[in-house]
Design a protein around this motif. Structure first.
Motif, short mmCIF file in Angstrom:
data_model
loop_
_atom_site.label_atom_id
_atom_site.label_comp_id
_atom_site.label_asym_id
_atom_site.label_seq_id
_atom_site.Cartn_x
_atom_site.Cartn_y
_atom_site.Cartn_z
N GLU A 1 62.56 158.54 31.31
CA GLU A 1 63.43 158.39 31.71
C GLU A 1 64.82 158.32 33.30
OE1 GLU A 1 65.97 160.70 28.71
OE2 GLU A 1 65.64 159.27 28.45
N PHE A 2 65.32 157.73 33.97
CA PHE A 2 66.05 158.36 35.06
C PHE A 2 67.67 158.71 34.67
CE2 PHE A 2 62.82 157.55 38.02
CZ PHE A 2 62.76 155.67 37.86
N LYS A 3 67.77 159.85 34.81
CA LYS A 3 69.44 160.55 34.25
C LYS A 3 70.13 160.25 35.12
CE LYS A 3 67.16 163.40 31.06
NZ LYS A 3 65.20 163.46 31.09
N ASN A 4 71.39 160.48 34.69
CA ASN A 4 72.71 161.46 35.65
C ASN A 4 72.56 159.84 37.83
OD1 ASN A 4 73.47 162.93 34.12
ND2 ASN A 4 72.50 164.24 35.82
N VAL A 5 72.17 158.31 36.95
CA VAL A 5 72.57 157.23 37.85
C VAL A 5 73.39 156.62 37.81
CG1 VAL A 5 69.32 157.82 38.26
CG2 VAL A 5 70.24 155.84 36.70
N LYS A 6 73.20 155.92 38.28
CA LYS A 6 73.98 154.37 38.71
C LYS A 6 73.07 153.42 38.57
CE LYS A 6 77.65 155.97 41.51
NZ LYS A 6 78.31 155.26 43.12
N GLU B 1 79.03 148.23 38.23
CA GLU B 1 78.46 148.87 38.41
C GLU B 1 78.40 150.08 37.13
OE1 GLU B 1 79.16 152.72 41.29
OE2 GLU B 1 78.17 150.73 42.05
N PHE B 2 77.21 151.00 36.18
CA PHE B 2 77.42 151.52 35.74
C PHE B 2 76.86 153.50 35.47
CE2 PHE B 2 78.21 148.78 32.26
CZ PHE B 2 76.49 148.31 32.02
N LYS B 3 78.42 153.68 35.69
CA LYS B 3 77.90 155.19 36.60
C LYS B 3 77.65 156.49 35.38
CE LYS B 3 81.40 154.83 39.44
NZ LYS B 3 81.42 153.45 39.73
N ASN B 4 76.88 157.33 35.65
CA ASN B 4 76.26 158.59 35.14
C ASN B 4 75.89 158.44 33.96
OD1 ASN B 4 77.58 160.64 36.93
ND2 ASN B 4 79.31 159.80 35.85
N VAL B 5 74.58 157.29 33.64
CA VAL B 5 73.32 156.91 33.41
C VAL B 5 72.71 157.35 32.29
CG1 VAL B 5 75.86 154.95 32.15
CG2 VAL B 5 73.36 154.53 34.03
N LYS B 6 71.66 157.30 31.73
CA LYS B 6 70.16 156.99 31.72
C LYS B 6 70.23 155.94 31.67
CE LYS B 6 69.51 160.98 28.30
NZ LYS B 6 69.50 161.53 27.15
N VAL B 7 68.67 155.59 32.26
CA VAL B 7 68.09 154.59 32.26
C VAL B 7 66.42 154.40 31.73
CG1 VAL B 7 67.02 152.55 33.36
CG2 VAL B 7 69.38 153.32 34.17
N ILE B 8 66.31 153.61 30.71
CA ILE B 8 64.96 154.18 30.65
C ILE B 8 63.97 153.29 31.08
CG2 ILE B 8 62.95 153.33 28.70
CD1 ILE B 8 65.49 155.78 27.55
N LYS B 9 63.25 153.90 31.99
CA LYS B 9 61.82 153.18 32.66
C LYS B 9 61.46 151.76 32.73
CE LYS B 9 59.71 155.08 36.70
NZ LYS B 9 58.53 155.91 37.14
N LYS B 10 60.74 152.09 31.57
CA LYS B 10 59.46 150.95 31.38
C LYS B 10 60.68 149.75 30.14
CE LYS B 10 55.39 150.09 28.30
NZ LYS B 10 54.58 149.57 29.29
#
Lengths: 102, 102
Positions: free
Chosen positions: A2-7, B2-11
Motif C-alpha cells: 500500500e501507499f501511505k500518507n498520500v493524496k 482529492e483525498f488527503k493523508n490516506v492509504k491506498v492499496i496498490k493492487k
C-alpha cells in the motif's frame, strides 16, 4: 502493498474511450504515480518524463522503440520507458498497473 | 477533489472478469472508500454495510430493491443502498464512481 500518507485525486483519468482508467497518487515529496487498469485491447502511450511501469495483476505485451518485438510483462514484473518516447501495449485479458515517473 | 493523508492499496479489486475495477482507500480514522470504474455492461452488486455510491464521471442506471424501475445517476449525483441488500447497474458507456461504506 500500500501507499501511505498520500493524496488521491478522486476522479479517474480516462483514456481510449474508457478502456484504460487510472487514479493519480501524490506523495508527500510531491512526486506522483498512477494506479491504472487496462481492458483487453491494443494501445500506444506517449511518455514525457521517463517512466517505470509495474504490472500488479494480469499481464501485458509491450514494445518500446528499442524492442525488436513484443515482450510479455507478467504480474510482479516491470519495465522502464525513456522520456519523450512511446510504447505499444497489447492486453489480451486485463492489466492492473502502477506507473512511476522518474 | 482529492483525498488527503490516506492509504491506498496498490493492487486493484477486480470484478466481472475485469469489467469493473476499484482501488481501496483507507482513511486515518480506519474507514474505507473505493474508487472504481465500470465498463459498459449490466451488473448486480451485493451490499454488506449500507453504501453511498457517487458517480464521478459518466453515468449509470441503477435499480435497488425499493425501486420500481431503473433510475439514471449522472456525474455529480449519488445514491444510497441499504446494507444486506443488492442493486442492479446498467452502464451504457463507462462509469467512474466512489463507494462509501456507512
Amino acid at each position: 502493498m500500500e501507499f501511505k500518507n498520500v493524496k488521491v485525486i478522486k476522479k479517474a483519468n480516462v483514456y481510449f474511450d474508457g478502456r484504460v482508467d487510472s487514479r493519480t497518487i501524490i506523495f508527500e515529496d510531491g512526486s506522483r504515480k498512477t494506479l491504472g487498469f487496462m481492458q483487453k485491447g491494443e494501445y500506444e502511450f506517449g511518455t514525457a518524463a521517463p517512466e517505470v511501469m509495474e504490472v500488479l495483476g494480469g499481464e501485458m505485451l509491450i514494445k518500446r522503440a528499442q524492442d525488436s518485438g513484443f515482450i510479455k510483462i507478467k504480474e510482479g514484473e516491470s519495465f522502464s520507458v525513456e522520456g519523450d518516447s512511446s510504447f505499444k501495449v497489447v492486453v489480451n485479458d486485463y492489466a492492473d498497473y502502477c506507473c512511476s515517473y522518474k
